[in-house]
Scaffold this active site. Structure first.
Site, PDB file in Angstrom:
ATOM      1  N   HIS A  39      -0.913   7.766   3.514  1.00 31.76           N
ATOM      2  CA  HIS A  39       0.559   7.074   3.818  1.00 31.76           C
ATOM      3  C   HIS A  39       0.969   8.429   3.790  1.00 31.76           C
ATOM      4  O   HIS A  39       1.390   8.918   1.944  1.00 31.76           O
ATOM      5  CB  HIS A  39       0.333   5.854   3.383  1.00 31.76           C
ATOM      6  CG  HIS A  39      -0.298   4.670   3.534  1.00 31.76           C
ATOM      7  ND1 HIS A  39      -0.149   3.740   4.926  1.00 31.76           N
ATOM      8  CD2 HIS A  39      -1.372   4.040   2.451  1.00 31.76           C
ATOM      9  CE1 HIS A  39      -1.301   3.228   4.249  1.00 31.76           C
ATOM     10  NE2 HIS A  39      -2.134   3.295   3.485  1.00 31.76           N
TER      11      HIS A  39
ATOM     12  N   ASN B 155       1.849  -4.163   7.732  1.00 35.65           N
ATOM     13  CA  ASN B 155       2.625  -4.385   6.716  1.00 35.65           C
ATOM     14  C   ASN B 155       3.420  -2.817   6.088  1.00 35.65           C
ATOM     15  O   ASN B 155       3.702  -3.036   5.482  1.00 35.65           O
ATOM     16  CB  ASN B 155       1.451  -4.338   5.725  1.00 35.65           C
ATOM     17  CG  ASN B 155       1.102  -5.683   6.271  1.00 35.65           C
ATOM     18  OD1 ASN B 155       1.058  -7.029   5.939  1.00 35.65           O
ATOM     19  ND2 ASN B 155      -0.600  -6.139   5.558  1.00 35.65           N
TER      20      ASN B 155
ATOM     21  N   ALA C  22       0.990  -1.197  -0.247  1.00 37.45           N
ATOM     22  CA  ALA C  22       0.087   0.394  -0.060  1.00 37.45           C
ATOM     23  C   ALA C  22       0.954   1.147   0.184  1.00 37.45           C
ATOM     24  O   ALA C  22      -0.123   2.425  -0.385  1.00 37.45           O
ATOM     25  CB  ALA C  22      -1.123  -0.057   1.034  1.00 37.45           C
TER      26      ALA C  22
HETATM   27  N1  LIG Z   1       2.020  -4.874   1.679  1.00 34.52           N
HETATM   28  C1  LIG Z   1       0.579  -4.361   2.265  1.00 34.52           C
HETATM   29  O1  LIG Z   1       0.837  -3.266   1.816  1.00 34.52           O
HETATM   30  C2  LIG Z   1      -0.888  -4.935   1.939  1.00 34.52           C
HETATM   31  C3  LIG Z   1      -1.764  -4.518   2.278  1.00 34.52           C
HETATM   32  C4  LIG Z   1      -2.874  -5.137   1.653  1.00 34.52           C
HETATM   33  C5  LIG Z   1      -2.751  -6.639   2.785  1.00 34.52           C
HETATM   34  N2  LIG Z   1      -1.604  -6.679   2.858  1.00 34.52           N
HETATM   35  C6  LIG Z   1      -1.714  -8.600   3.156  1.00 34.52           C
HETATM   36  O2  LIG Z   1      -2.929  -8.809   2.182  1.00 34.52           O
HETATM   37  C7  LIG Z   1      -3.026 -10.779   3.050  1.00 34.52           C
HETATM   38  C8  LIG Z   1      -4.360 -11.150   2.165  1.00 34.52           C
HETATM   39  O3  LIG Z   1      -5.708  -9.437   1.797  1.00 34.52           O
HETATM   40  P1  LIG Z   1      -6.720  -9.733   1.555  1.00 34.52           P
HETATM   41  O4  LIG Z   1      -7.417  -8.664   1.279  1.00 34.52           O
HETATM   42  O5  LIG Z   1      -7.121 -10.799   0.240  1.00 34.52           O
HETATM   43  O6  LIG Z   1      -7.807 -10.467   2.857  1.00 34.52           O
HETATM   44  P2  LIG Z   1      -8.682 -11.343   2.656  1.00 34.52           P
HETATM   45  O7  LIG Z   1      -8.924 -11.752   4.007  1.00 34.52           O
HETATM   46  O8  LIG Z   1      -9.721 -10.714   1.744  1.00 34.52           O
HETATM   47  O9  LIG Z   1      -8.131 -12.734   2.257  1.00 34.52           O
HETATM   48  C9  LIG Z   1      -7.201 -13.527   2.388  1.00 34.52           C
HETATM   49  C10 LIG Z   1      -7.838 -15.063   2.268  1.00 34.52           C
HETATM   50  O10 LIG Z   1      -6.420 -15.888   3.073  1.00 34.52           O
HETATM   51  C11 LIG Z   1      -6.990 -16.911   3.902  1.00 34.52           C
HETATM   52  N3  LIG Z   1      -5.851 -17.493   4.185  1.00 34.52           N
HETATM   53  C12 LIG Z   1      -5.599 -17.432   5.676  1.00 34.52           C
HETATM   54  N4  LIG Z   1      -4.183 -17.679   6.231  1.00 34.52           N
HETATM   55  C13 LIG Z   1      -4.261 -18.479   4.726  1.00 34.52           C
HETATM   56  C14 LIG Z   1      -3.061 -19.835   4.950  1.00 34.52           C
HETATM   57  N5  LIG Z   1      -2.511 -20.555   5.912  1.00 34.52           N
HETATM   58  N6  LIG Z   1      -3.946 -20.753   4.137  1.00 34.52           N
HETATM   59  C15 LIG Z   1      -4.515 -20.268   3.093  1.00 34.52           C
HETATM   60  N7  LIG Z   1      -5.276 -19.956   3.282  1.00 34.52           N
HETATM   61  C16 LIG Z   1      -5.138 -18.788   4.299  1.00 34.52           C
HETATM   62  C17 LIG Z   1      -8.513 -16.326   4.602  1.00 34.52           C
HETATM   63  O11 LIG Z   1      -9.220 -17.894   4.763  1.00 34.52           O
HETATM   64  C18 LIG Z   1      -8.487 -15.610   3.295  1.00 34.52           C
HETATM   65  O12 LIG Z   1      -9.663 -16.455   2.588  1.00 34.52           O
HETATM   66  C19 LIG Z   1      -4.018  -9.738   4.381  1.00 34.52           C
HETATM   67  O13 LIG Z   1      -3.954 -10.299   5.122  1.00 34.52           O
HETATM   68  C20 LIG Z   1      -2.426  -8.316   4.740  1.00 34.52           C
HETATM   69  O14 LIG Z   1      -1.649  -9.752   5.688  1.00 34.52           O
HETATM   70  C21 LIG Z   1      -0.901  -6.551   2.794  1.00 34.52           C
END
Ligand SMILES: NC(=O)c1ccc[n+]([C@@H]2O[C@H](COP(=O)([O-])OP(=O)(O)OC[C@H]3O[C@@H](n4cnc5c(N)ncnc54)[C@H](O)[C@@H]3O)[C@@H](O)[C@H]2O)c1
Length: 265
Positions: free
Chosen positions: A218, A188, A122
């Site tokens: 941000h 993150n 992000a």
């Molecule tokens: N770097 C960044 O700036 C940034 C920004 C936003 C999100 N993220 C990361 O990206 C991830 C995903 O975001 P999203 O919007 O898709 O979230 P989301 O909640 O829509 O989807 C995440 C999915 O992953 C599944 N999951 C969790 N752990 C798992 C595992 N060990 N094995 C298989 N499936 C698993 C969950 O059940 C869920 O369906 C977030 O959890 C966050 O940590 C990073």
């Protein structure tokens, strides 16, 4: 021509946005499947595989896996893939705030002769920060500004009356290590900034609840031998998950393109 096999860990909002983005923007790259916790028939199609264990995913020999799941997946699944020689792009950068997890990922990548890459997510300007750090940085400050409801479910709730706020109010001012620990939902971005620049102890973090703010903003400022830079992002959310910035999903897609390109621009 055989298309590369690209898989995701998780099939939530970000992985779906990645799937759509690759389908829209590339003729040669597509998401082949996902490692999920429980598979439903609606998600499985003839061209899309759902794996239910890291072992099954490893057996499919993907060329690249994009972690879009959460911090626990970085700790529990990513090292196994790297040890098996599979390159991984990590979206849940906040998991790397923990030095033991960083070491584990590093060792696993060395063992498997694989590469782990983190997305910028992000936030932007991390290329500048990494380059500037080579000549020495004096100060790096990250300011996270969100509308008050976006801070619900965090310790901010106990520090402020979020529903009654009329003016922008800072409720955290400290180092990135404390910020990542106390505000894991923001971890993150905090971790991405700390890892690119001055590290967790020397990166300053300020968190603000701002009733005038419509989006998650941000702001990153760095001062060092290179000079000074300041960047502000006002991110729109992903329609499927308002907690995730659209830019974070786009940065995962861009990391996939970079992985397969011969000329990185
Ligand atoms: N770097 C960044 O700036 C940034 C920004 C936003 C999100 N993220 C990361 O990206 C991830 C995903 O975001 P999203 O919007 O898709 O979230 P989301 O909640 O829509 O989807 C995440 C999915 O992953 C599944 N999951 C969790 N752990 C798992 C595992 N060990 N094995 C298989 N499936 C698993 C969950 O059940 C869920 O369906 C977030 O959890 C966050 O940590 C990073």
């Amino acid at each position: 021509m055989n298309l590369p096999t690209i898989a995701s860990i998780g099939f939530g909002a970000m992985a779906r946005a990645l799937q759509d983005g690759l389908a829209r923007n590339s003729d040669s790259l597509r998401l082949s499947g996902a490692l999920v916790r429980s598979a439903t028939n609606q998600e499985a199609t003839t061209n899309f595989t759902l794996w239910q264990s890291a072992q099954e995913l490893i057996a499919a020999k993907p060329d690249l896996v994009v972690e879009c799941a959460g911090h626990s997946a970085v700790r529990e699944v990513v090292p196994k893939l790297l040890e098996a020689g599979i390159d991984v792009i990590i979206a849940s950068v906040g998991a790397l705030a923990d030095s033991q997890t960083r070491d584990r990922i590093d060792r696993a990548a060395q063992t498997g002769k694989a590469r782990a890459t983190v997305v910028s997510g992000a936030i932007g300007g991390l290329d500048v920060l990494r380059a500037a750090a080579l000549a020495g940085l004096d100060e790096v400050t990250y300011v996270g500004r969100k509308p008050p409801p976006a801070w619900k479910g965090t310790p901010a709730e106990h520090l402020l009356d979020l529903d009654a706020l009329r003016e922008p109010t800072e409720f955290f001012n400290g180092d990135a290590a404390s910020a990542a620990a106390e505000y894991p939902k923001n971890a993150n971005v905090t971790a991405a900034v700390a890892l690119a620049g001055l590290g967790f102890d020397r990166t300053r973090v300020r968190l603000v609840a701002d009733p005038h703010q419509q989006t998650n903003s941000h702001e990153l400022e760095a001062i060092g031998a290179f000079g000074r830079f300041r960047i502000i992002l006002d991110n729109n959310p992903l329609p499927e998950n308002p907690k995730t910035s659209w830019l974070a999903a786009l940065s995962a897609e861009q990391a996939v393109f970079r992985h397969f390109t011969n000329l990185e621009l």
